[in-house]
Design a protein around this motif. Structure first.
Motif, PDB file in Angstrom:
ATOM      1  N   ASN A 105       8.049  -6.801   0.255  1.00  0.00           N
ATOM      2  CA  ASN A 105       7.737  -6.605   1.680  1.00  0.00           C
ATOM      3  C   ASN A 105       6.350  -5.997   1.874  1.00  0.00           C
ATOM      4  O   ASN A 105       6.094  -5.320   2.863  1.00  0.00           O
ATOM      5  N   TYR A 106       5.451  -6.284   0.924  1.00  0.00           N
ATOM      6  CA  TYR A 106       4.128  -5.650   0.999  1.00  0.00           C
ATOM      7  C   TYR A 106       3.346  -6.094   2.232  1.00  0.00           C
ATOM      8  O   TYR A 106       2.600  -5.316   2.818  1.00  0.00           O
ATOM      9  N   LEU A 109       4.485  -4.089   5.156  1.00  0.00           N
ATOM     10  CA  LEU A 109       4.034  -2.697   4.971  1.00  0.00           C
ATOM     11  C   LEU A 109       2.532  -2.591   5.224  1.00  0.00           C
ATOM     12  O   LEU A 109       2.054  -1.673   5.892  1.00  0.00           O
ATOM     13  N   ARG A 110       1.822  -3.559   4.699  1.00  0.00           N
ATOM     14  CA  ARG A 110       0.370  -3.551   4.818  1.00  0.00           C
ATOM     15  C   ARG A 110      -0.055  -3.587   6.293  1.00  0.00           C
ATOM     16  O   ARG A 110      -0.905  -2.810   6.730  1.00  0.00           O
ATOM     17  N   ARG A 112       1.691  -2.732   8.916  1.00  0.00           N
ATOM     18  CA  ARG A 112       2.064  -1.476   9.576  1.00  0.00           C
ATOM     19  C   ARG A 112       1.064  -0.372   9.244  1.00  0.00           C
ATOM     20  O   ARG A 112       0.613   0.364  10.109  1.00  0.00           O
ATOM     21  N   LEU A 113       0.690  -0.314   7.959  1.00  0.00           N
ATOM     22  CA  LEU A 113      -0.204   0.763   7.522  1.00  0.00           C
ATOM     23  C   LEU A 113      -1.622   0.539   8.040  1.00  0.00           C
ATOM     24  O   LEU A 113      -2.313   1.493   8.393  1.00  0.00           O
ATOM     25  N   ALA A 128      -0.109  -1.314  -1.073  1.00  0.00           N
ATOM     26  CA  ALA A 128       0.725  -1.000   0.094  1.00  0.00           C
ATOM     27  C   ALA A 128       1.653   0.172  -0.228  1.00  0.00           C
ATOM     28  O   ALA A 128       1.887   1.043   0.609  1.00  0.00           O
ATOM     29  N   LEU A 132       1.793   3.772   1.552  1.00  0.00           N
ATOM     30  CA  LEU A 132       3.090   4.142   2.135  1.00  0.00           C
ATOM     31  C   LEU A 132       3.472   5.560   1.695  1.00  0.00           C
ATOM     32  O   LEU A 132       3.907   6.384   2.510  1.00  0.00           O
ATOM     33  N   ALA A 151       9.564   7.083   0.140  1.00  0.00           N
ATOM     34  CA  ALA A 151       8.824   5.825   0.305  1.00  0.00           C
ATOM     35  C   ALA A 151       9.554   4.694  -0.416  1.00  0.00           C
ATOM     36  O   ALA A 151       9.638   3.567   0.099  1.00  0.00           O
ATOM     37  N   GLN A 154      11.999   2.541   1.287  1.00  0.00           N
ATOM     38  CA  GLN A 154      11.511   1.544   2.262  1.00  0.00           C
ATOM     39  C   GLN A 154      10.974   0.285   1.582  1.00  0.00           C
ATOM     40  O   GLN A 154      10.486  -0.625   2.242  1.00  0.00           O
ATOM     41  N   VAL A 155      11.026   0.293   0.270  1.00  0.00           N
ATOM     42  CA  VAL A 155      10.415  -0.806  -0.477  1.00  0.00           C
ATOM     43  C   VAL A 155      11.456  -1.853  -0.844  1.00  0.00           C
ATOM     44  O   VAL A 155      12.530  -1.527  -1.322  1.00  0.00           O
TER      45      VAL A 155
END
Ligand code: G6P
Length: 611
Positions: A105-106, A109-110, A112-113, A128, A132, A151, A154-155
């Protein structure tokens, strides 16, 4: 894939990490890096290229510190480059992370970050995860180890990872989900490795991390917990590896050493298991499940790569000798096609490393469905060995060369022992069983004889080194050997090669045959011999250059073939153990003459821990 090493203790970490990476280089070798916790913060060196080049760069910089992590990469997300090399750091540069696996799910995540203002410096999925962790830490104010734990919840994906921080010079964090990780326990010092290779010279005591577990290591001790925050007490295991086994011992390449080792690796594989005097086979790891195996409705064997070729030989052996139906599956196909398995079925997986992601997934899928799962594995303590219900170790010793050789012959030997054990007192008479056992016991000595053909094969390699294509043909037990011979050649010399059941040649490959096409034909004097001679005639009639492999004393092919390689005669079911060896040597010499990096062929890795 990807090698990870970590150290915390009292010794200088730099050389230790580099030496560890060199031992792990068979896991990946497109870029490498280290991060060391120095007095004035993190010192990081990472770059595209081999560990040797990193060693030179680091040697000049001379990084001082007794805590650090290192990584040798096999690229998944992002091409090999200095930026994509690990370790990856957070924006402030106060912690560094190395990772093996894939953060699935990078992308989410990417995004979002990035929206939160994080700037990405690489194309990797790993970065990512770094940001995170940073984000969780900032948002919660938690210590790093707790931020890492949160963290990770969430991965989605797989990871083996190690983290060090400039802010805490007494902290090494490691975690695992789907990618192997081992903690080495020393006196006042601890080691992290993605396998045992970098640990053996320092300690024999290891803790195997399981999926969903993390370890927080300090010089005074370590604590293992789940990523759900449950503390665990882990057993310490004793490593059986010997340092000499993971060194080249005077050979130019690990691959050659491992080819030459086969007489002893096969003796080791059979030691204590077969007794010719008593006409018995004892496979301790299968005793409990033997009845279930004997009465199995069907045995499914799943594996990848060379292990899959061994599985095919096993299918022929078990079906012929023990008359139990066997199906062979690519592990990667098995797991995703909703296989029909149920009561009475047994899944057997074959894996040298015991860590191949697809094979492990097949194990888990079959266990989920309540099926008995057996493992034929080389690496003691590996994940597959631990997660299967029962099994047989190869005892072939560590295999370092990326192209598998001695593991293949040991796998076939174990499968022969299993087939004979299943046939004992049932489908083979006592006399047949005794004769088969004698033949098996004679194999190591016959392998020694085959290895004396090395010079002949080196000369042949001179002739064939410029070929662009190769065809390998075999029938019956030697059809899988044709596949394995072709795989060995393409893996290490980058010559396109295909293996075929000889009779299938007429359904396609024959169109390719001309004077530029070398054809290796496994023409042993078994029940398919006459048929295969006809296939040789067909190739010769089209000016193909035939290299035939046949039994000692058989001169009948000399006029038809360019070269004839003669090997000792054994029982048909054991012939792959002898016939594969000239093919290993031929590939090796051709690859060396073409200037290829035999032990680290491009794009390949020894242990494929990502899907
Ligand atoms: C990789 C290796 C091969 C090996 C295959 C399966 O492709 O390069 O040599 O045969 O993985 O690995 P395993 O460890 O499961 O036997």
């Amino acid at each position: 894939m990807c090698g990870i090493v970590g150290y915390i203790g009292y010794q200088q970490a730099q050389d230790l990490l580099i030496a560890g990476l060199q031992r792990l280089e068979y896991r990946g070798y497109d870029s490498a890096g280290v991060a060391i916790v120095a007095e004035d913060g993190l010192r990081v060196r990472k770059q595209k290229g081999k560990v040797r080049e990193l060693a030179e760069a680091v040697g000049e910089a001379s990084l001082v510190g007794t805590l650090g992590i290192g990584h040798t990469r096999w690229a998944t997300h992002g091409f090999p480059s200095d930026d994509n090399a690990h370790p990856h750091l957070n924006a402030a540069g106060d912690f560094a992370l190395v990772h093996n696996g894939i953060i699935e799910n990078y992308a989410a995540l990417r995004e979002r970050l990035q929206q939160k203002g994080y700037r990405f410096r690489s194309q990797t999925d790993t970065e990512a995860l770094v940001h995170l962790i940073d984000d969780v830490r900032k948002a919660t104010g938690l210590p790093l180890e707790e931020a890492v734990r949160q963290a990770l919840t969430q991965v989605v994906g797989t990871y083996g990872l190690a983290i060090v921080s400039a802010e805490d010079p007494d902290l090494l964090i490691a975690a695992r989900n789907g990618s192997p990780l081992i903690l080495g326990v020393g006196e006042g010092e601890y080691f992290i490795g993605s396998d045992a290779a970098p640990l053996v010279e320092h300690t024999r005591q290891v803790v195997y991390l399981n999926d969903g577990e993390m370890v927080v290591v300090r010089r005074g001790g370590y604590e293992v917990k789940t990523t759900d925050n449950v503390r665990l007490t882990k057993e310490i295991h004793q490593l059986e590896w010997d340092l000499g086994e993971i060194e080249k011992g005077g050979y130019e390449h690990f691959m050659l050493k491992e080819i030459m080792e086969q007489p002893t690796s096969l003796e080791d594989c059979m030691r204590g298991r077969i007794s010719v005097e008593n006409d018995t086979i004892k496979l301790g790891g299968l005793i409990e499940v033997l009845d279930q195996l004997r009465t199995a409705r069907r045995i499914i064997i799943a594996a990848c790569g060379t292990s899959w070729h061994a599985a095919l030989v096993g299918e022929y052996m078990i079906e012929e000798l023990a008359r139990i139906p066997v199906e062979v599956e690519y592990a990667s196909e098995f797991r995703y096609r909703n296989p029909i398995i149920g009561e009475g079925d047994v899944l057997m997986v074959i894996s040298q490393s015991g860590e191949t992601a697809d094979t492990l997934a097949a194990v888990r899928e079959a266990r989920r469905r309540g099926v008995l799962v057996l493992g034929v594995v080389n690496t003691v303590g590996s994940t597959i060995a631990r997660e299967t219900d029962a099994g047989v170790y190869l005892h072939a010793g560590p295999e370092i060369g990326v192209a598998s050789t001695k593991a293949f012959t040991a796998q076939v030997t174990v499968l022969a022992m299993i087939a004979l054990k299943l046939a004992e007192g049932r489908t083979l008479s006592d006399a047949e069983h005794r004769e088969a056992l004698r033949a098996l016991a004679a194999i190591p000595e016959q392998v020694r004889q085959v290895l004396t053909l090395d010079d002949q094969l080196r000369q042949m390699a001179q002739v064939y080194r410029y070929a662009s294509n190769f065809l390998y043909l075999g029938r019956g037990y030697n059809f899988p050997v044709a596949l394995e011979g072709a795989l060995k050649l393409k893996e290490i010399s980058y010559i396109h090669a295909e293996g075929y059941p000889a009779a299938e040649m007429k359904h396609g490959p024959i169109a390719l045959i001309d004077q530029f096409m070398p054809v290796v034909v496994l023409a042993l004097k078994d029940n398919t011999y006459d048929k295969i001679v006809s296939n040789i005639e067909e190739v010769a009639a089209r000016q193909g250059s035939v290299i035939a492999l046949t039994d000692e004393g058989n001169g009948a092919l000399d006029d038809l073939c360019e070269y004839v390689i003669r090997i000792p005669t054994t029982a048909a079911f054991l012939s792959p153990l002898l016939s594969v060896i000239p093919l290993q040597l031929l590939s090796y010499h051709i690859a060396v003459m073409r200037g290829c990096h035999v032990d680290q062929p491009r794009n390949l890795a020894k242990s494929v821990t990502v899907e």
